[in-house]
Design a protein around this motif. Structure first.
Motif, PDB file in Angstrom:
ATOM      1  N   THR A 199       0.823  -1.207   0.000  1.00 52.21           N
ATOM      2  CA  THR A 199       0.000   0.000   0.000  1.00 52.21           C
ATOM      3  C   THR A 199       0.857   1.257   0.000  1.00 52.21           C
ATOM      4  OG1 THR A 199      -1.797  -1.154   1.138  1.00 52.21           O
ATOM      5  CG2 THR A 199      -1.805   1.247   1.249  1.00 52.21           C
ATOM      6  N   GLU A 200       1.969   1.257   0.733  1.00 56.63           N
ATOM      7  CA  GLU A 200       2.861   2.416   0.744  1.00 56.63           C
ATOM      8  C   GLU A 200       3.407   2.690  -0.656  1.00 56.63           C
ATOM      9  OE1 GLU A 200       3.712   4.664   2.995  1.00 56.63           O
ATOM     10  OE2 GLU A 200       2.327   3.812   4.452  1.00 56.63           O
ATOM     11  N   ARG A 201       3.733   1.648  -1.393  1.00 53.09           N
ATOM     12  CA  ARG A 201       4.187   1.832  -2.764  1.00 53.09           C
ATOM     13  C   ARG A 201       3.086   2.413  -3.634  1.00 53.09           C
ATOM     14  NH1 ARG A 201       7.316  -3.584  -4.737  1.00 53.09           N
ATOM     15  NH2 ARG A 201       8.918  -3.695  -3.137  1.00 53.09           N
ATOM     16  N   GLN A 257      10.288  -6.452  -1.671  1.00 50.14           N
ATOM     17  CA  GLN A 257       9.943  -5.375  -0.744  1.00 50.14           C
ATOM     18  C   GLN A 257      11.197  -4.659  -0.239  1.00 50.14           C
ATOM     19  OE1 GLN A 257       7.018  -4.456  -0.384  1.00 50.14           O
ATOM     20  NE2 GLN A 257       5.662  -6.185  -0.745  1.00 50.14           N
ATOM     21  N   PRO A 258      11.246  -3.316  -0.336  1.00 52.17           N
ATOM     22  CA  PRO A 258      12.377  -2.562   0.215  1.00 52.17           C
ATOM     23  C   PRO A 258      12.232  -2.413   1.716  1.00 52.17           C
ATOM     24  CG  PRO A 258      10.773  -1.051  -0.698  1.00 52.17           C
ATOM     25  CD  PRO A 258      10.246  -2.438  -0.966  1.00 52.17           C
ATOM     26  N   GLN A 259      13.302  -1.987   2.362  1.00 52.55           N
ATOM     27  CA  GLN A 259      13.262  -1.799   3.814  1.00 52.55           C
ATOM     28  C   GLN A 259      12.455  -0.563   4.193  1.00 52.55           C
ATOM     29  OE1 GLN A 259      17.344  -1.712   5.130  1.00 52.55           O
ATOM     30  NE2 GLN A 259      17.567  -3.938   5.003  1.00 52.55           N
ATOM     31  N   LYS A 260      12.426   0.433   3.322  1.00 52.66           N
ATOM     32  CA  LYS A 260      11.707   1.672   3.612  1.00 52.66           C
ATOM     33  C   LYS A 260      10.737   1.969   2.478  1.00 52.66           C
ATOM     34  CE  LYS A 260      15.563   3.790   6.169  1.00 52.66           C
ATOM     35  NZ  LYS A 260      16.461   4.970   6.231  1.00 52.66           N
ATOM     36  N   PRO A 261       9.661   2.728   2.759  1.00 57.26           N
ATOM     37  CA  PRO A 261       8.738   3.113   1.677  1.00 57.26           C
ATOM     38  C   PRO A 261       9.466   3.950   0.630  1.00 57.26           C
ATOM     39  CG  PRO A 261       7.753   3.521   3.827  1.00 57.26           C
ATOM     40  CD  PRO A 261       9.197   3.185   4.068  1.00 57.26           C
ATOM     41  N   PRO A 262       9.182   3.739  -0.648  1.00 62.76           N
ATOM     42  CA  PRO A 262       9.874   4.508  -1.697  1.00 62.76           C
ATOM     43  C   PRO A 262       9.460   5.973  -1.665  1.00 62.76           C
ATOM     44  CG  PRO A 262       8.099   3.204  -2.630  1.00 62.76           C
ATOM     45  CD  PRO A 262       8.209   2.788  -1.203  1.00 62.76           C
ATOM     46  N   GLN A 263      10.411   6.834  -1.967  1.00 62.66           N
ATOM     47  CA  GLN A 263      10.174   8.276  -2.015  1.00 62.66           C
ATOM     48  C   GLN A 263      10.107   8.803  -3.442  1.00 62.66           C
ATOM     49  OE1 GLN A 263       9.604   9.898   1.010  1.00 62.66           O
ATOM     50  NE2 GLN A 263       9.674   7.759   1.654  1.00 62.66           N
ATOM     51  N   GLN A 264      10.570   8.025  -4.397  1.00 58.79           N
ATOM     52  CA  GLN A 264      10.542   8.471  -5.792  1.00 58.79           C
ATOM     53  C   GLN A 264      10.449   7.263  -6.716  1.00 58.79           C
ATOM     54  OE1 GLN A 264      13.155  11.735  -7.084  1.00 58.79           O
ATOM     55  NE2 GLN A 264      13.789  10.476  -8.815  1.00 58.79           N
ATOM     56  N   LEU A 265       9.635   7.408  -7.752  1.00 64.91           N
ATOM     57  CA  LEU A 265       9.508   6.374  -8.770  1.00 64.91           C
ATOM     58  C   LEU A 265       9.633   7.038 -10.129  1.00 64.91           C
ATOM     59  CD1 LEU A 265       8.785   3.463  -9.683  1.00 64.91           C
ATOM     60  CD2 LEU A 265       6.374   4.163  -9.586  1.00 64.91           C
ATOM     61  N   ASP A 266      10.615   6.599 -10.912  1.00 69.13           N
ATOM     62  CA  ASP A 266      10.784   7.040 -12.296  1.00 69.13           C
ATOM     63  C   ASP A 266      10.362   5.899 -13.217  1.00 69.13           C
ATOM     64  OD1 ASP A 266      11.770   9.408 -11.361  1.00 69.13           O
ATOM     65  OD2 ASP A 266      13.820   9.109 -12.062  1.00 69.13           O
TER      66      ASP A 266
END
Length: 294
Positions: free
Chosen positions: A66-68, A242-251
């Motif tokens: 959901t964060e993604r 799954q990354p360790q932290k929620p993503p901050q940017q998606l290109d």
């Protein structure tokens, strides 16, 4: 340069947008460039039902997925504001010549669901090349005093325009995408289902028949109707490690159509500058979508 400001107090209407697209376009004038438009959607909300659609596409409603998806959700449900701009009668080039090329989605804070917000879209930069024009549309989500999300969507108009020049700073995804090794082991493999096409068109505001009707797509030279890029992006985000932290940017780099009914393969490569991924339609040497999640 033409200046025009428009405020929507309800969801921009697809029929009204369609009528604007049918109006003869003024034509490109290098002296005027693209209009200085500022389109605002008051009381815009990321509703829970739309988020549920993305979760079902991604195949999960866990917190990490959901964060993604919250990074993608305003781009999906607010995309019709950008389309309203590109389909406006005063816009110099017709919408059917615009190809969505690249996306940069940036999260700067907490994105609240079902929260009354303002969504703003502006044309901020463009580049006239020898074979076409690249246009950057900057969108911002305002929730109270905060701007937790913004995006730069790059469109491409193919054609011969003169003179060659650059207006504004290019702040979107880089011109060249990263390379993902096609020999890496797949992280996911699935068939792109073609159900609920009209529902997705209503969700994004993009009712292009190339995404809806196989017969129309075939008459225009494509193998079949193709999925909206945002739909494919949601599926990719659901399948990635799954990354360790929620993503901050998606290109995202949109390189080719992903046809309904075709099998696709997703590969992922971790790097110092984020996780790169690429999606191949089976049988194609070139990926149809490339992304970097930071």
């Amino acid at each position: 340069m033409t200046t025009h400001h428009k405020t929507f107090f309800a969801t921009p209407s697809l029929p009204v947008m369609g009528l604007g697209a049918l109006w003869p376009s003024p034509g490109w004038n290098a002296k005027d460039g693209f209009p200085e438009f500022s389109f605002i959607w008051r009381d815009y909300r990321i509703d829970r039902q739309a988020l549920g659609v993305l979760q079902r596409l991604a195949g999960g409603d866990d917190a990490a997925t959901t964060e993604r998806l919250l990074l993608l959700a305003p781009h999906v449900t607010g995309f019709r504001l950008t389309l309203a701009m590109l389909m406006h009668p005063r816009w110099p080039l017709p919408i059917w010549r615009a190809l969505q090329l690249r996306n940069r989605l940036i999260r700067r804070g907490e994105i609240k669901v079902a929260y009354p917000s303002d969504l703003i879209a502006r044309a901020t930069a463009w580049r006239v090349h020898d074979k076409g024009i690249e246009l950057d549309i900057h969108a911002q989500l305002l929730q109270g005093d905060d701007c937790p999300w913004e995006s730069i969507t790059t469109f491409y108009y193919r054609g011969r325009f003169a003179p060659l020049f650059v207006h504004g700073a290019a702040e979107g995804a880089a011109f060249a995408s990263p390379s993902v090794d096609a020999t890496l082991p797949p992280v996911a493999h699935w068939n792109v289902e073609g159900h609920r096409r009209l529902r997705w068109a209503r969700l994004t505001g993009d009712a292009n028949p190339l995404h809806l009707l196989d017969a129309y797509a075939q008459r225009t030279g494509f193998a079949a109707a193709s999925a909206h890029p945002q739909r494919i992006a949601a599926q990719c985000l659901g399948h990635l490690a799954q990354p360790q932290k929620p993503p901050q940017q998606l290109d995202l780099w949109l390189k080719g159509p992903v046809y309904y009914g075709r099998a696709v393969t997703l590969r992922q490569a971790a790097g110092d500058d984020g996780d790169a991924f690429a999606l191949w339609v089976d049988g194609d040497e070139r990926p149809a979508m490339v992304g970097v999640m930071r």
